[in-house]
Structure formats: structure tokens, C-alpha cells
Design a protein around this motif. Structure first.
Motif, PDB file in Angstrom:
ATOM      1  N   ASN A 159      76.371  86.629   9.640  1.00 28.80           N
ATOM      2  CA  ASN A 159      76.274  86.539   8.190  1.00 28.80           C
ATOM      3  C   ASN A 159      75.314  85.465   7.685  1.00 28.80           C
ATOM      4  OD1 ASN A 159      78.160  88.582   7.586  1.00 28.80           O
ATOM      5  ND2 ASN A 159      79.864  87.190   7.945  1.00 28.80           N
ATOM      6  N   LYS A 160      74.659  84.743   8.572  1.00 28.44           N
ATOM      7  CA  LYS A 160      73.919  83.549   8.143  1.00 28.44           C
ATOM      8  C   LYS A 160      72.753  83.847   7.208  1.00 28.44           C
ATOM      9  CE  LYS A 160      70.849  83.066  12.186  1.00 28.44           C
ATOM     10  NZ  LYS A 160      70.474  82.158  13.296  1.00 28.44           N
ATOM     11  N   ASN A 161      72.165  85.015   7.283  1.00 28.41           N
ATOM     12  CA  ASN A 161      71.024  85.330   6.416  1.00 28.41           C
ATOM     13  C   ASN A 161      71.358  86.380   5.360  1.00 28.41           C
ATOM     14  OD1 ASN A 161      69.201  83.585   7.798  1.00 28.41           O
ATOM     15  ND2 ASN A 161      69.025  85.121   9.427  1.00 28.41           N
ATOM     16  N   LYS A 162      72.651  86.581   5.126  1.00 30.76           N
ATOM     17  CA  LYS A 162      73.073  87.595   4.158  1.00 30.76           C
ATOM     18  C   LYS A 162      73.625  86.940   2.897  1.00 30.76           C
ATOM     19  CE  LYS A 162      74.076  91.311   7.424  1.00 30.76           C
ATOM     20  NZ  LYS A 162      73.729  90.700   8.694  1.00 30.76           N
ATOM     21  N   ASN A 163      73.446  87.602   1.772  1.00 30.97           N
ATOM     22  CA  ASN A 163      73.974  87.093   0.502  1.00 30.97           C
ATOM     23  C   ASN A 163      75.485  87.263   0.445  1.00 30.97           C
ATOM     24  OD1 ASN A 163      71.387  86.493  -0.478  1.00 30.97           O
ATOM     25  ND2 ASN A 163      71.108  88.586  -1.235  1.00 30.97           N
ATOM     26  N   ASN A 164      76.147  86.300  -0.196  1.00 29.11           N
ATOM     27  CA  ASN A 164      77.593  86.389  -0.361  1.00 29.11           C
ATOM     28  C   ASN A 164      77.957  87.496  -1.346  1.00 29.11           C
ATOM     29  OD1 ASN A 164      77.999  84.327   1.408  1.00 29.11           O
ATOM     30  ND2 ASN A 164      78.405  82.774  -0.130  1.00 29.11           N
ATOM     31  N   ILE A 165      79.105  88.103  -1.112  1.00 31.62           N
ATOM     32  CA  ILE A 165      79.604  89.195  -1.941  1.00 31.62           C
ATOM     33  C   ILE A 165      80.817  88.694  -2.723  1.00 31.62           C
ATOM     34  CG2 ILE A 165      80.665  91.495  -1.879  1.00 31.62           C
ATOM     35  CD1 ILE A 165      79.076  91.968   0.725  1.00 31.62           C
ATOM     36  N   LYS A 166      80.836  88.941  -4.022  1.00 29.53           N
ATOM     37  CA  LYS A 166      81.920  88.461  -4.880  1.00 29.53           C
ATOM     38  C   LYS A 166      83.206  89.253  -4.589  1.00 29.53           C
ATOM     39  CE  LYS A 166      80.661  87.187  -9.006  1.00 29.53           C
ATOM     40  NZ  LYS A 166      80.360  87.158 -10.467  1.00 29.53           N
ATOM     41  N   GLU A 191      84.913  82.800   2.767  1.00 27.22           N
ATOM     42  CA  GLU A 191      83.586  82.179   2.783  1.00 27.22           C
ATOM     43  C   GLU A 191      82.870  82.422   4.104  1.00 27.22           C
ATOM     44  OE1 GLU A 191      84.240  78.085   1.854  1.00 27.22           O
ATOM     45  OE2 GLU A 191      84.361  78.437  -0.321  1.00 27.22           O
ATOM     46  N   ILE A 192      83.581  82.228   5.224  1.00 31.52           N
ATOM     47  CA  ILE A 192      82.967  82.442   6.538  1.00 31.52           C
ATOM     48  C   ILE A 192      82.574  83.912   6.710  1.00 31.52           C
ATOM     49  CG2 ILE A 192      83.384  82.428   9.039  1.00 31.52           C
ATOM     50  CD1 ILE A 192      85.203  80.000   8.574  1.00 31.52           C
ATOM     51  N   ALA A 193      83.383  84.810   6.136  1.00 35.12           N
ATOM     52  CA  ALA A 193      83.131  86.248   6.269  1.00 35.12           C
ATOM     53  C   ALA A 193      81.985  86.726   5.387  1.00 35.12           C
ATOM     54  CB  ALA A 193      84.399  87.023   5.925  1.00 35.12           C
ATOM     55  N   GLY A 194      81.448  85.832   4.554  1.00 33.95           N
ATOM     56  CA  GLY A 194      80.327  86.214   3.711  1.00 33.95           C
ATOM     57  C   GLY A 194      80.714  86.610   2.304  1.00 33.95           C
ATOM     58  N   GLY A 195      81.889  86.135   1.869  1.00 33.93           N
ATOM     59  CA  GLY A 195      82.352  86.442   0.522  1.00 33.93           C
ATOM     60  C   GLY A 195      82.413  85.213  -0.357  1.00 33.93           C
ATOM     61  N   GLU A 196      82.542  85.461  -1.655  1.00 36.26           N
ATOM     62  CA  GLU A 196      82.760  84.392  -2.628  1.00 36.26           C
ATOM     63  C   GLU A 196      84.016  84.729  -3.417  1.00 36.26           C
ATOM     64  OE1 GLU A 196      80.788  82.458  -6.672  1.00 36.26           O
ATOM     65  OE2 GLU A 196      79.590  83.801  -5.417  1.00 36.26           O
ATOM     66  N   ASN A 197      85.072  83.976  -3.203  1.00 39.16           N
ATOM     67  CA  ASN A 197      86.364  84.203  -3.833  1.00 39.16           C
ATOM     68  C   ASN A 197      86.271  83.883  -5.329  1.00 39.16           C
ATOM     69  OD1 ASN A 197      89.063  84.366  -4.523  1.00 39.16           O
ATOM     70  ND2 ASN A 197      89.687  82.584  -3.325  1.00 39.16           N
TER      71      ASN A 197
END
Length: 286
Positions: A159-166, A191-197
Motif C-alpha cells: 500500500n505504500k504508493n497508493k492513495n488512502n480510501i475514506k 490506516e495500515i490497510a490504506g484507509g482513512e477512518n
């Protein structure tokens, strides 16, 4: 005399820690921690199973008596002659097994995990290593932590180069949603999984949110925690048909990620839980 007393206390503590632990575990996450490090022969009983035990631990778990679905009674607990208690902190209250002081007076050492009040995965590692020390299974505990770190690092790398998903993480309730907040392990996992809570700025681990906030934030995906008397399917049915957010795109397009409660609780399943959330978020993004 003081030196002799101190030496005696040290010896009895070491004996307790290394050889004579007779444990009761009153949470799924502590039960799975203990089984994962190989402490099954020192567990007299368990309680509070949220959902299915990890398949690789099931055989061990099935050999241990289940005292209760919820809190065991004092009679059930003391009938096993335990000298060690761990699990949810709420078990050590007057209405359940008694206060920590009462339990200690009755010869029961009480150890609660630090991670159940923390948002740091490192505290889960520390708890596992602590149990490894208490149950004389240090190497096993180190291996469990090592494997968890490796699994989590794989997700981070992906996930390091991917945008976070709301994300909106929905636990239960209808009049006002019970949600994953910003002050617990669930938020860290998202957050680690690439999300924004969307409730990341709250000061609770789980707590009451508002439907207005969910509408305003318009999340791209919805995590639904599966446990309890209301099934996952019925939670989805409510969100789609009767909830104030039924018209959100994420709801209309079925952007739901199912996660069992034990996979978003502070235990050995967090690495798998992060993977479930990460895979779900990336699937929704396609």
C-alpha cells in the motif's frame, strides 16, 4: 529478614511464572494469544468467544472447557482452582469475578493486556512476549510476533504508493451508529490497510458517532463488524433499506467489507484483519 522475605517472594513469583500457571482466559484475543504460543496445557477454562477460533488453533481450543459464553460465575471460576486470570478488564468487577484486590486475596494473579487500551500494534507484540515469559514459552512467543510483523509489513509494502480510501467502520446500532473511533487498534489497522477512518479524530476506541457525520464525509467503503445478535446480513439490510445513509454511493454500490470482531480486536488476528481490510479497500477501488 527483609532480604529473606524478598528472596522468598522472588522464588515464588518465578515458580508461578514458569511452572505452575493455572489460567482462565476471559476474552477471545487472550485465549488465541495463549494458544498461539502453546500454553494450552496451562489453560483451565475460557469464556467470551466472539466468533470462530482460528482454524489452526481449533483443535487445541476444543480440548479446553468453555465456562461461559459471557462472564463465568464465581462458582464456575473457582471450581477450577485457578491461580491466573486474563481477558477483558470488565471481568474484574464486583458484579463479575470480583475486584483485582479480591481475586489476589483468593490467590489469583490478574494480568490484563496493555493493548486492549492502546492503538499501538507494538503493544500487542509486548503482550504476546509477556505471556511467553509468564508461561515459559519465550521462543514460541517471539515466533508469533515475528510472523505477525512479516505479514503486516507485506501489507504496508503493497500500500505504500497508493492513495488512502475514506472508510466508515460500522459496529452496530440504529438511532446513532456505534463506530470504530480514532483511539484504538481498529483505527491503526485501517490506516495500515490504506484507509482513512472518518471518525479518526475521536478519543474513543469504539463509541457513538452520528449519521450526519457519515453523510458529510461520504465514505468510499464501509467496514461492517460481524458479531453479536444482529447478523452481518441484517446489518447490511438495515444500512441499505432503513438507515439515514441508504442513499450514499458506497451503500448503493455494496461497498461493504465484512470483518469478524475478533479480527479487529487487540490480538494475534490483527495481521489477518489488516489484510482483510486492505484487500477489501483495493477491491472497492477497481
Amino acid at each position: 529478614m527483609k532480604k529473606i522475605l524478598l528472596l522468598f517472594l522472588l522464588i515464588t513469583t518465578l515458580n508461578f511464572s514458569k511452572e505452575n500457571v493455572r489460567a482462565v482466559s476471559t476474552s477471545q484475543f487472550t485465549t488465541e494469544m495463549l494458544l498461539a504460543i502453546g500454553a494450552e496445557n496451562q489453560i483451565l477454562g475460557t469464556a467470551y468467544l466472539d466468533d470462530e477460533i482460528l482454524p489452526e488453533l481449533r483443535e487445541k481450543y476444543n480440548k479446553i472447557p468453555v465456562l461461559s459464553k459471557g462472564a463465568p460465575t464465581k462458582e464456575q471460576f473457582y471450581s477450577l482452582n485457578p491461580n491466573f486470570l486474563t481477558g477483558w478488564k470488565s471481568i474484574a468487577t464486583p458484579k463479575n469475578l470480583g475486584t483485582v484486590e479480591e481475586l489476589k486475596e483468593n490467590g489469583v494473579e490478574v494480568v490484563f493486556t496493555k493493548s486492549q487500551d492502546s492503538s499501538k500494534i507494538e503493544d500487542i507484540y509486548s503482550d504476546i512476549l509477556m505471556f511467553g515469559d509468564i508461561f515459559n514459552l519465550k521462543d514460541n512467543a517471539k515466533n508469533v510476533v515475528k510472523n505477525m510483523k512479516e505479514d503486516i509489513n507485506k501489507v504496508k509494502e503493497k500500500n505504500k504508493n497508493k492513495n488512502n480510501i475514506k472508510v466508515f467502520a460500522y459496529d452496530s446500532q440504529e438511532s446513532a451508529p456505534f463506530v470504530v473511533g480514532g483511539n484504538g487498534i481498529g483505527n491503526t489497522m485501517i490506516e495500515i490497510a490504506g484507509g482513512e477512518n472518518i471518525f479518526k479524530d475521536t478519543n474513543f476506541s469504539f463509541g457513538i458517532g452520528t449519521w450526519e457525520k457519515v453523510l458529510d464525509e461520504n465514505p468510499e467503503a464501509i467496514i461492517v463488524i460481524d458479531y453479536g445478535s444482529v447478523s452481518y446480513e441484517n446489518k447490511i439490510k438495515y444500512l441499505k433499506n432503513n438507515s439515514p445513509i441508504s442513499q450514499l454511493e458506497a451503500v448503493k454500490k455494496n461497498k461493504f467489507i465484512r470483518i469478524p470482531l475478533s479480527y479487529i480486536s487487540p490480538g494475534i488476528k490483527v495481521s489477518k484483519g489488516i489484510e482483510i481490510i486492505s484487500n477489501g479497500l483495493r477491491e472497492e477501488k477497481k
